[in-house]
Design a protein around this motif. Structure first.
Motif, PDB file in Angstrom:
ATOM      1  N   ILE A  14       2.122 -10.525  42.469  1.00 43.74           N
ATOM      2  CA  ILE A  14       0.967 -10.215  41.620  1.00 43.74           C
ATOM      3  C   ILE A  14       1.403  -9.166  40.608  1.00 43.74           C
ATOM      4  CG2 ILE A  14      -1.438  -9.487  41.578  1.00 43.74           C
ATOM      5  CD1 ILE A  14      -0.916 -12.003  43.260  1.00 43.74           C
ATOM      6  N   PRO A  15       1.532  -9.520  39.329  1.00 44.47           N
ATOM      7  CA  PRO A  15       1.904  -8.531  38.315  1.00 44.47           C
ATOM      8  C   PRO A  15       0.760  -7.562  38.029  1.00 44.47           C
ATOM      9  CG  PRO A  15       2.294 -10.800  37.573  1.00 44.47           C
ATOM     10  CD  PRO A  15       1.422 -10.869  38.776  1.00 44.47           C
ATOM     11  N   GLU A  16       1.090  -6.424  37.425  1.00 44.35           N
ATOM     12  CA  GLU A  16       0.070  -5.464  37.022  1.00 44.35           C
ATOM     13  C   GLU A  16      -0.785  -6.044  35.892  1.00 44.35           C
ATOM     14  OE1 GLU A  16       3.277  -4.795  37.159  1.00 44.35           O
ATOM     15  OE2 GLU A  16       3.639  -3.004  38.389  1.00 44.35           O
ATOM     16  N   GLY A  17      -2.048  -5.608  35.857  1.00 44.23           N
ATOM     17  CA  GLY A  17      -2.911  -5.927  34.721  1.00 44.23           C
ATOM     18  C   GLY A  17      -3.642  -7.241  34.789  1.00 44.23           C
ATOM     19  N   LEU A  18      -3.673  -7.907  35.954  1.00 45.47           N
ATOM     20  CA  LEU A  18      -4.396  -9.166  36.079  1.00 45.47           C
ATOM     21  C   LEU A  18      -5.808  -8.932  36.589  1.00 45.47           C
ATOM     22  CD1 LEU A  18      -1.789 -11.641  37.598  1.00 45.47           C
ATOM     23  CD2 LEU A  18      -2.154 -10.988  35.220  1.00 45.47           C
ATOM     24  N   ARG A  19      -6.736  -9.755  36.160  1.00 48.71           N
ATOM     25  CA  ARG A  19      -8.101  -9.696  36.693  1.00 48.71           C
ATOM     26  C   ARG A  19      -8.197 -10.588  37.929  1.00 48.71           C
ATOM     27  NH1 ARG A  19     -12.121 -11.202  32.174  1.00 48.71           N
ATOM     28  NH2 ARG A  19     -13.470 -11.884  33.864  1.00 48.71           N
ATOM     29  N   LEU A  20      -9.323 -10.505  38.646  1.00 49.17           N
ATOM     30  CA  LEU A  20      -9.451 -11.202  39.921  1.00 49.17           C
ATOM     31  C   LEU A  20      -9.173 -12.695  39.812  1.00 49.17           C
ATOM     32  CD1 LEU A  20     -12.562  -9.686  41.759  1.00 49.17           C
ATOM     33  CD2 LEU A  20     -10.152  -9.493  42.390  1.00 49.17           C
ATOM     34  N   GLU A  21      -9.673 -13.316  38.753  1.00 47.27           N
ATOM     35  CA  GLU A  21      -9.497 -14.766  38.621  1.00 47.27           C
ATOM     36  C   GLU A  21      -8.022 -15.140  38.506  1.00 47.27           C
ATOM     37  OE1 GLU A  21     -13.532 -13.665  36.943  1.00 47.27           O
ATOM     38  OE2 GLU A  21     -11.484 -12.902  36.776  1.00 47.27           O
TER      39      GLU A  21
ATOM     40  N   VAL B 214     -13.593  -5.184  26.025  1.00 47.47           N
ATOM     41  CA  VAL B 214     -14.299  -6.261  25.322  1.00 47.47           C
ATOM     42  C   VAL B 214     -13.733  -7.608  25.753  1.00 47.47           C
ATOM     43  CG1 VAL B 214     -14.902  -7.226  23.074  1.00 47.47           C
ATOM     44  CG2 VAL B 214     -14.734  -4.745  23.361  1.00 47.47           C
ATOM     45  N   GLN B 215     -12.405  -7.689  25.847  1.00 42.81           N
ATOM     46  CA  GLN B 215     -11.770  -8.921  26.308  1.00 42.81           C
ATOM     47  C   GLN B 215     -12.270  -9.293  27.702  1.00 42.81           C
ATOM     48  OE1 GLN B 215      -7.765  -7.325  25.813  1.00 42.81           O
ATOM     49  NE2 GLN B 215      -7.308  -8.919  24.317  1.00 42.81           N
ATOM     50  N   TYR B 216     -12.405  -8.302  28.565  1.00 44.89           N
ATOM     51  CA  TYR B 216     -12.892  -8.547  29.921  1.00 44.89           C
ATOM     52  C   TYR B 216     -14.322  -9.078  29.890  1.00 44.89           C
ATOM     53  CZ  TYR B 216     -13.996  -7.752  34.852  1.00 44.89           C
ATOM     54  OH  TYR B 216     -14.377  -7.923  36.166  1.00 44.89           O
TER      55      TYR B 216
ATOM     56  N   ALA C  47     -10.585 -21.984  24.050  1.00 38.71           N
ATOM     57  CA  ALA C  47      -9.828 -22.281  22.830  1.00 38.71           C
ATOM     58  C   ALA C  47      -8.400 -21.766  22.927  1.00 38.71           C
ATOM     59  CB  ALA C  47     -10.533 -21.662  21.623  1.00 38.71           C
ATOM     60  N   GLU C  48      -8.230 -20.573  23.516  1.00 41.38           N
ATOM     61  CA  GLU C  48      -6.894 -19.998  23.643  1.00 41.38           C
ATOM     62  C   GLU C  48      -6.246 -20.336  24.983  1.00 41.38           C
ATOM     63  OE1 GLU C  48      -6.529 -15.878  22.664  1.00 41.38           O
ATOM     64  OE2 GLU C  48      -8.000 -15.981  21.037  1.00 41.38           O
ATOM     65  N   GLY C  49      -7.065 -20.815  25.936  1.00 40.34           N
ATOM     66  CA  GLY C  49      -6.530 -21.151  27.254  1.00 40.34           C
ATOM     67  C   GLY C  49      -6.068 -19.940  28.035  1.00 40.34           C
ATOM     68  N   ARG C  50      -6.802 -18.833  27.910  1.00 37.13           N
ATOM     69  CA  ARG C  50      -6.382 -17.597  28.567  1.00 37.13           C
ATOM     70  C   ARG C  50      -7.603 -16.709  28.808  1.00 37.13           C
ATOM     71  NH1 ARG C  50      -2.384 -15.213  24.236  1.00 37.13           N
ATOM     72  NH2 ARG C  50      -2.575 -13.310  25.456  1.00 37.13           N
ATOM     73  N   TRP C  51      -7.423 -15.769  29.735  1.00 42.20           N
ATOM     74  CA  TRP C  51      -8.498 -14.818  30.038  1.00 42.20           C
ATOM     75  C   TRP C  51      -8.517 -13.673  29.033  1.00 42.20           C
ATOM     76  CZ3 TRP C  51     -12.468 -15.504  33.204  1.00 42.20           C
ATOM     77  CH2 TRP C  51     -12.366 -16.484  34.197  1.00 42.20           C
ATOM     78  N   TRP C  52      -7.370 -13.258  28.562  1.00 36.20           N
ATOM     79  CA  TRP C  52      -7.282 -12.113  27.659  1.00 36.20           C
ATOM     80  C   TRP C  52      -7.052 -12.631  26.238  1.00 36.20           C
ATOM     81  CZ3 TRP C  52      -8.642  -7.745  30.060  1.00 36.20           C
ATOM     82  CH2 TRP C  52      -8.504  -7.695  31.457  1.00 36.20           C
TER      83      TRP C  52
END
Length: 348
Positions: free
Chosen positions: A107-114, A253-255, A262-267
């Motif tokens: 688990i890398p740093e900076g990831l959200r739960l999902e 804000v990203q969270y 559209a970007e295929g990403r959480w951030w």
């Protein structure tokens, strides 16, 4: 002859008792439990913990049996399923041959739960949905972990699942996986707990700040300075200099925006003006102070920076530098910030 006979009787009785103890389980009934042998543990250490777990009754006899069988120092580290109904001999055999097959997840740093749930699900042990269902119910773990006591009621475990590499048993439950991550968090946070320099803050507030620092900082050596900037922005004496106590942190804000199809990403890589106006308590461009909770899982460096910001800096602003190595230029006034911002825009 009488003395010899008495000695023989004593030896015989001792041998009988010894064999009886070896053949007798610690209990006639009981549920199987998970037992971990750590790398470098001595046989005596393992025996002591087996006794504490009520899997054996006589740790000294277990140690003696191990030595008699030539296995002293040869018990393999790993995780095992043992039962109090097993004899010492059965336990000793299990500690050589019954290691649980484990799968590794990093688990890398900076990831959200999902994102963490998706990585755990890739092991095939549990699904992302099962993991998230458990991780979003922080209250069920609160009584087991003192460091969770400052979480608001109903909070998730966002930010508390420590980023690291874990070995996961094939039959592990979501709760078991989460507990290992919380154990690691407790272990790491305890190293900084007594050295928090920010007055009057709770563990939850430190973890929340650390998660923002983790998402903002690309360089570890800048983390204490970025942390200081955000703490400074909330100080009453700087309220008139920076938006009345707002953090103004884009990662929050990203969270709040969540997943971008559209970007295929959480951030999200880019934020629009309308994005910055989203009405969410996590939008620190609209609401003053810290958001309700962490936005990602901070590592130890970010936790340390949040707990021990660089108190010597008066900065309120920072902007990416033209070095394009993740570093920033820091400013005390809006005029300095605009100058650095113009420099950055010109070097693009």
């Amino acid at each position: 002859m009488l003395g010899i006979a008495l000695i023989a009787l004593v030896v015989s009785c001792a041998g009988y008792l010894f064999l009886g103890e070896l053949r007798a389980p610690a209990a006639t009934q009981g549920e199987p439990v998970e037992f971990t042998v750590d790398s470098g543990e001595t046989t005596a250490d393992i025996a002591t913990r087996l006794s504490a777990a009520r899997l054996i009754r006589q740790p000294a006899l277990f140690t003696l049996l191990t030595r008699l069988r030539g296995l002293d120092g040869q018990l393999q580290s790993g995780r095992y399923i043992l039962s109090p109904t097993m004899t010492m001999s059965e336990i000793l055999i299990a500690l050589q041959t019954g290691k649980l097959k484990e799968l590794q997840v990093t688990i890398p740093e900076g990831l959200r739960l999902e994102e963490i749930a998706d990585l755990v699900a890739q092991t095939g042990v549990v699904s992302a949905e099962e993991f998230l269902r458990a991780a979003r119910d922080g209250d069920r773990f609160r009584d087991q972990y003192f460091l969770l006591s400052s979480m608001p009621p109903g909070a998730t475990l966002e930010g508390y699942l420590f980023p690291d590499t874990y070995q996961i048993a094939q039959d592990a439950s979501p709760d078991a996986i989460i507990s290992r991550m919380l154990d690691r968090f407790s272990e790491q946070y305890s190293s900084i707990e007594r050295s928090v320099r920010v007055p009057g803050v709770s563990v939850h507030q430190v973890v929340t700040m650390a998660s923002i620092v983790q998402r903002e900082a690309a360089l570890i050596d800048e983390m204490p300075t970025i942390s200081a900037v955000f703490w400074n922005r909330m100080r009453p004496e700087y309220a008139s200099d920076f938006a009345g106590g707002q953090l103004g942190a884009d990662p929050t804000v990203q969270y709040a925006l969540g997943y971008s199809a559209a970007e295929g990403r959480w951030w999200r890589k880019t934020l629009t003006l309308s994005d910055l106006q989203i009405d969410s308590p996590y939008n620190t461009r609209r609401y003053a102070g810290l958001p309700p909770g962490p936005i990602a899982a901070p590592g130890l460096d970010a936790l340390l920076a949040a707990a021990q910001p660089d108190e010597s800096v008066p900065y309120l602003f920072f902007v990416a530098s033209c070095a394009k190595d993740g570093s920033h230029q820091f400013a005390q006034t809006i005029e300095e910030f605009r100058r650095y911002e113009a420099e950055y825009l010109n070097c693009q």
